[in-house]
Design a protein around this motif. Structure first.
Motif, mmCIF file in Angstrom:
data_model
loop_
_atom_site.group_PDB
_atom_site.id
_atom_site.type_symbol
_atom_site.label_atom_id
_atom_site.label_comp_id
_atom_site.label_asym_id
_atom_site.label_seq_id
_atom_site.Cartn_x
_atom_site.Cartn_y
_atom_site.Cartn_z
ATOM 1 N N SER A 1 0.805 -1.217 0.000
ATOM 2 C CA SER A 1 0.000 0.000 0.000
ATOM 3 C C SER A 1 0.843 1.276 0.000
ATOM 4 O O SER A 1 0.322 2.368 -0.253
ATOM 5 C CB SER A 1 -0.915 0.021 1.225
ATOM 6 O OG SER A 1 -0.158 0.055 2.426
ATOM 7 N N TYR B 1 -4.764 6.725 -1.500
ATOM 8 C CA TYR B 1 -5.704 6.096 -0.563
ATOM 9 C C TYR B 1 -6.318 7.130 0.382
ATOM 10 O O TYR B 1 -7.531 7.126 0.622
ATOM 11 C CB TYR B 1 -4.982 5.009 0.234
ATOM 12 C CG TYR B 1 -5.823 4.333 1.286
ATOM 13 C CD1 TYR B 1 -6.751 3.355 0.942
ATOM 14 C CD2 TYR B 1 -5.686 4.667 2.629
ATOM 15 C CE1 TYR B 1 -7.523 2.720 1.912
ATOM 16 C CE2 TYR B 1 -6.449 4.046 3.611
ATOM 17 C CZ TYR B 1 -7.364 3.078 3.245
ATOM 18 O OH TYR B 1 -8.137 2.475 4.203
ATOM 19 N N GLY C 1 -8.646 9.305 -1.522
ATOM 20 C CA GLY C 1 -9.680 8.568 -2.232
ATOM 21 C C GLY C 1 -10.948 8.401 -1.410
ATOM 22 O O GLY C 1 -11.083 8.950 -0.314
ATOM 23 N N GLU D 1 -8.736 -3.071 -5.119
ATOM 24 C CA GLU D 1 -8.911 -1.765 -4.492
ATOM 25 C C GLU D 1 -7.763 -1.489 -3.514
ATOM 26 O O GLU D 1 -7.185 -2.406 -2.917
ATOM 27 C CB GLU D 1 -10.247 -1.706 -3.759
ATOM 28 C CG GLU D 1 -11.459 -1.800 -4.679
ATOM 29 C CD GLU D 1 -12.765 -1.640 -3.915
ATOM 30 O OE1 GLU D 1 -12.691 -1.360 -2.694
ATOM 31 O OE2 GLU D 1 -13.834 -1.803 -4.525
ATOM 32 N N LEU D 2 -7.458 -0.205 -3.346
ATOM 33 C CA LEU D 2 -6.385 0.197 -2.442
ATOM 34 C C LEU D 2 -6.670 -0.255 -1.017
ATOM 35 O O LEU D 2 -5.743 -0.525 -0.251
ATOM 36 C CB LEU D 2 -6.201 1.720 -2.493
ATOM 37 C CG LEU D 2 -5.829 2.306 -3.855
ATOM 38 C CD1 LEU D 2 -5.634 3.814 -3.749
ATOM 39 C CD2 LEU D 2 -4.569 1.649 -4.402
ATOM 40 N N PHE D 3 -7.938 -0.350 -0.673
ATOM 41 C CA PHE D 3 -8.339 -0.808 0.654
ATOM 42 C C PHE D 3 -7.767 -2.196 0.952
ATOM 43 O O PHE D 3 -7.306 -2.480 2.060
ATOM 44 C CB PHE D 3 -9.868 -0.810 0.719
ATOM 45 C CG PHE D 3 -10.430 -1.375 1.985
ATOM 46 C CD1 PHE D 3 -10.416 -0.623 3.152
ATOM 47 C CD2 PHE D 3 -10.959 -2.649 2.023
ATOM 48 C CE1 PHE D 3 -10.943 -1.137 4.329
ATOM 49 C CE2 PHE D 3 -11.488 -3.171 3.195
ATOM 50 C CZ PHE D 3 -11.476 -2.410 4.348
ATOM 51 N N HIS D 4 -7.768 -3.075 -0.070
ATOM 52 C CA HIS D 4 -7.256 -4.434 0.128
ATOM 53 C C HIS D 4 -5.733 -4.455 0.203
ATOM 54 O O HIS D 4 -5.149 -5.337 0.840
ATOM 55 C CB HIS D 4 -7.746 -5.345 -0.995
ATOM 56 C CG HIS D 4 -9.242 -5.559 -0.983
ATOM 57 N ND1 HIS D 4 -10.095 -4.980 -1.896
ATOM 58 C CD2 HIS D 4 -10.039 -6.267 -0.142
ATOM 59 C CE1 HIS D 4 -11.345 -5.337 -1.635
ATOM 60 N NE2 HIS D 4 -11.338 -6.118 -0.569
ATOM 61 N N GLN E 1 -3.029 -3.830 -8.254
ATOM 62 C CA GLN E 1 -3.868 -2.665 -8.505
ATOM 63 C C GLN E 1 -4.165 -2.466 -9.991
ATOM 64 O O GLN E 1 -5.299 -2.168 -10.369
ATOM 65 C CB GLN E 1 -3.179 -1.413 -7.950
ATOM 66 C CG GLN E 1 -4.114 -0.249 -7.630
ATOM 67 C CD GLN E 1 -4.389 0.623 -8.847
ATOM 68 O OE1 GLN E 1 -3.526 0.764 -9.702
ATOM 69 N NE2 GLN E 1 -5.577 1.199 -8.897
ATOM 70 N N ASN F 1 -7.041 -5.025 -10.745
ATOM 71 C CA ASN F 1 -7.920 -3.942 -10.313
ATOM 72 C C ASN F 1 -8.352 -4.097 -8.854
ATOM 73 O O ASN F 1 -9.503 -3.847 -8.483
ATOM 74 C CB ASN F 1 -9.162 -3.860 -11.213
ATOM 75 C CG ASN F 1 -9.834 -2.498 -11.134
ATOM 76 O OD1 ASN F 1 -9.182 -1.496 -10.819
ATOM 77 N ND2 ASN F 1 -11.130 -2.463 -11.414
ATOM 78 N N ASN G 1 -12.014 5.992 0.395
ATOM 79 C CA ASN G 1 -11.909 5.295 1.681
ATOM 80 C C ASN G 1 -11.704 6.260 2.843
ATOM 81 O O ASN G 1 -12.259 6.068 3.922
ATOM 82 C CB ASN G 1 -10.755 4.291 1.637
ATOM 83 C CG ASN G 1 -11.021 3.148 0.674
ATOM 84 O OD1 ASN G 1 -11.854 2.291 0.938
ATOM 85 N ND2 ASN G 1 -10.332 3.137 -0.450
ATOM 86 N N SER H 1 -5.532 9.717 -9.339
ATOM 87 C CA SER H 1 -5.834 8.287 -9.358
ATOM 88 C C SER H 1 -7.324 8.026 -9.550
ATOM 89 O O SER H 1 -7.716 6.910 -9.896
ATOM 90 C CB SER H 1 -5.365 7.642 -8.053
ATOM 91 O OG SER H 1 -6.003 8.260 -6.937
ATOM 92 N N ARG H 2 -8.160 9.041 -9.358
ATOM 93 C CA ARG H 2 -9.603 8.867 -9.551
ATOM 94 C C ARG H 2 -9.959 8.845 -11.034
ATOM 95 O O ARG H 2 -10.992 8.285 -11.415
ATOM 96 C CB ARG H 2 -10.353 9.999 -8.857
ATOM 97 C CG ARG H 2 -10.163 10.038 -7.343
ATOM 98 C CD ARG H 2 -11.016 11.129 -6.721
ATOM 99 N NE ARG H 2 -10.814 11.200 -5.268
ATOM 100 C CZ ARG H 2 -11.487 12.002 -4.457
ATOM 101 N NH1 ARG H 2 -12.399 12.825 -4.964
ATOM 102 N NH2 ARG H 2 -11.245 12.004 -3.155
#
Length: 481
Positions: free
Chosen positions: A42, A49, A52, A179-182, A173, A177, A54, A300-301
């Motif tokens: 991460s 992150y 974003g 998610e940054l959360f993971h 990522q 694909n 989250n 990043s969005r």
């Protein structure tokens, strides 16, 4: 019949005991810890992150209110943790570092809001300050003849862990694909694995400052005398303290101060240390806010970002540059300042171009070049400083250099970055950082020119003396009229 050895002798001769005695087992455990504690998928996407969905924080909150807390925490905790590391014999501080990393990524996973992220940065600052335990533990359990080898193992494995983590995060990522959360959860799992390792390390019986064995004290006396330092040793077999003895805090502080004065009287060491502190300050600032610059250039969005690949390449190229230092045929005693001038100027150009062109591919490429140059020079500086120092002074000088770098970084952060100061946007910040490296280049240009002028004058004086002696008649020779 052959009488079997006592149980204690059999234990002492067992493979496991020999591995511990010779440092193989602690080195292996420390490498496992170094790999997993630095494998953070991460990390290249931290700014993305936080800004974003989250966390949903703004650029001003992330850059001007959250990230500065790491700098302040690192500065405040560095010296107390340095003393605590030696007093507690390393292992408890390694456990503290591992715990801090687990807390950091647990909060990044679960906590929300500005205050929570600022507290997270404090724990990450504690973990960073505790790195001194990782790099000094091994010297307490292996013989001095193995220092170079185990240092190479420990440093290499941390770079490998960082590169693997960055590459893993990018692949997950961009290809799957994820998610940054993971990625944060994977980083937390890696930190949890790292947390297990320090518990298996043997507890050292000695340390560099507070707890000295007789052999270590004798080695210290020998290393001090070999570097022509004015310390008195009563006799060749005597040691400065009794077996199992320990120093008090006041005695340790006095000893550190005396060593500090002696070390920094050496002009070459002072030169490299000044460069170390100045450039490391700027390096930390660029690294801390590079992701914020990239996020502003390419959000990043809206687009796919490749921060992980960039961090992986910069780490690998940095490691390669560090390895090449030993093969560079140069006279650093003569041209060192001018080399530092030229390469510091190149670092300034990298920062300026990243800031002015505002192209993500240019930013990525110059960031890799910037880190590679730094790794090349900092390895060179490390070698130049450590070449004439004992292990005790090695730790002291590097600690002081890092502390000065953090002090300068804190000053710049308060003035330039923090919302309590100017609170400048990231583009203006990088313009200032580029100017900072340009000033460093000018400083070492002047230092190099002064050194060359002084050297030339010394040679001319020597030649003049030689010519004078050659023109004068030999002693006892009388002129004949």
């Amino acid at each position: 019949f052959v009488e079997s050895p006592p149980v204690s002798d059999r234990t002492a001769s067992s493979p496991a005991h020999k591995a511990i005695k010779h440092g193989m087992f602690p080195t292996a455990v420390l490498c496992v810890y170094g790999f997993f504690s630095n494998m953070r998928p991460s990390e290249p996407f931290l700014t993305a992150y936080l800004m974003g969905p989250n966390q949903n924080l703004t650029e001003t909150e992330v850059v001007n209110k959250i990230y500065p807390i790491w700098t302040y925490s690192y500065l405040v905790l560095l010296f107390p943790v340095f003393l605590a590391t030696d007093f507690l014999c390393y292992k408890p501080v390694l456990v503290l570092q591992a715990s801090s990393l687990v807390v950091t990524y647990t909060m990044l996973w679960k906590a929300r809001g500005l205050l929570a992220m600022q507290l997270l940065e404090f724990f990450f600052g504690l973990a960073t300050a505790s790195e001194v335990a990782y790099y000094s533990y091994i010297y307490s359990v292996v013989k001095p003849t193995h220092y170079q080898r185990v240092t190479g193992y420990c440093r290499s494995i941390t770079l490998l862990g960082s590169a693997v983590g960055s590459l893993t995060g990018q692949l997950l990522q961009s290809v799957d694909n994820v998610e940054l959360f993971h990625l944060v959860i994977i980083t937390l799992v890696s930190a949890a694995v790292a947390f297990i390792a320090p518990w298996f390390l043997p507890m050292p019986k000695r340390s560099l400052f507070f707890h000295k064995s007789p052999g270590a004290a004798e080695d210290e006396a020998c290393s001090r005398s070999s570097t022509s330092r004015t310390l008195q040793v009563e006799d060749s077999e005597g040691v400065s303290m009794p077996e199992g003895g320990s120093r008090g805090l006041v005695e340790v502080l006095q000893m550190l101060f005396d060593d500090f004065i002696q070390c920094y009287r050496c002009r070459p060491l002072l030169t490299w240390s000044v460069w170390w502190a100045l450039v490391t300050c700027g390096y930390f600032l660029v690294l801390n806010y590079a992701q914020a610059l990239w996020e502003t250039v390419r959000s990043s969005r809206d687009d796919i970002i490749y921060n992980g690949y960039v961090e992986t390449l910069s780490t690998l190229f940095g490691a390669l540059a560090a390895l090449l230092v030993g093969y560079l045929p140069s006279s650093w005693s003569m041209w060192g300042e001018l080399v530092l001038c030229v390469l510091s100027l190149l670092m300034a150009v990298c920062v300026f171009v990243m800031d002015l062109l505002k192209n993500i591919w240019v930013c990525y490429s110059l960031y890799v070049l910037f880190r590679t140059i730094y790794m090349l020079l900092i390895t060179m500086a490390t070698y130049q400083i450590a070449a004439s120092l004992s292990m005790q002074c090695y730790a002291l000088v590097f600690g002081v250099n890092t502390f000065v770098a953090l002090l300068l970084q804190t000053l710049l952060t308060v003035i330039v970055v923090d919302s309590a100061g100017l609170g400048l946007d990231v583009y203006t910040q990088f313009l200032i950082y580029g100017t900072y490296f340009a000033v460093i280049s000018v400083i070492f240009l002047l230092a190099g020119l002064c050194k060359l002028t002084s050297t030339r004058r010394s040679k001319e004086e020597v030649l003049a003396d030689v010519q004078t002696e050659s023109n004068s008649p030999p002693n006892g020779e009388m002129s004949v009229l």
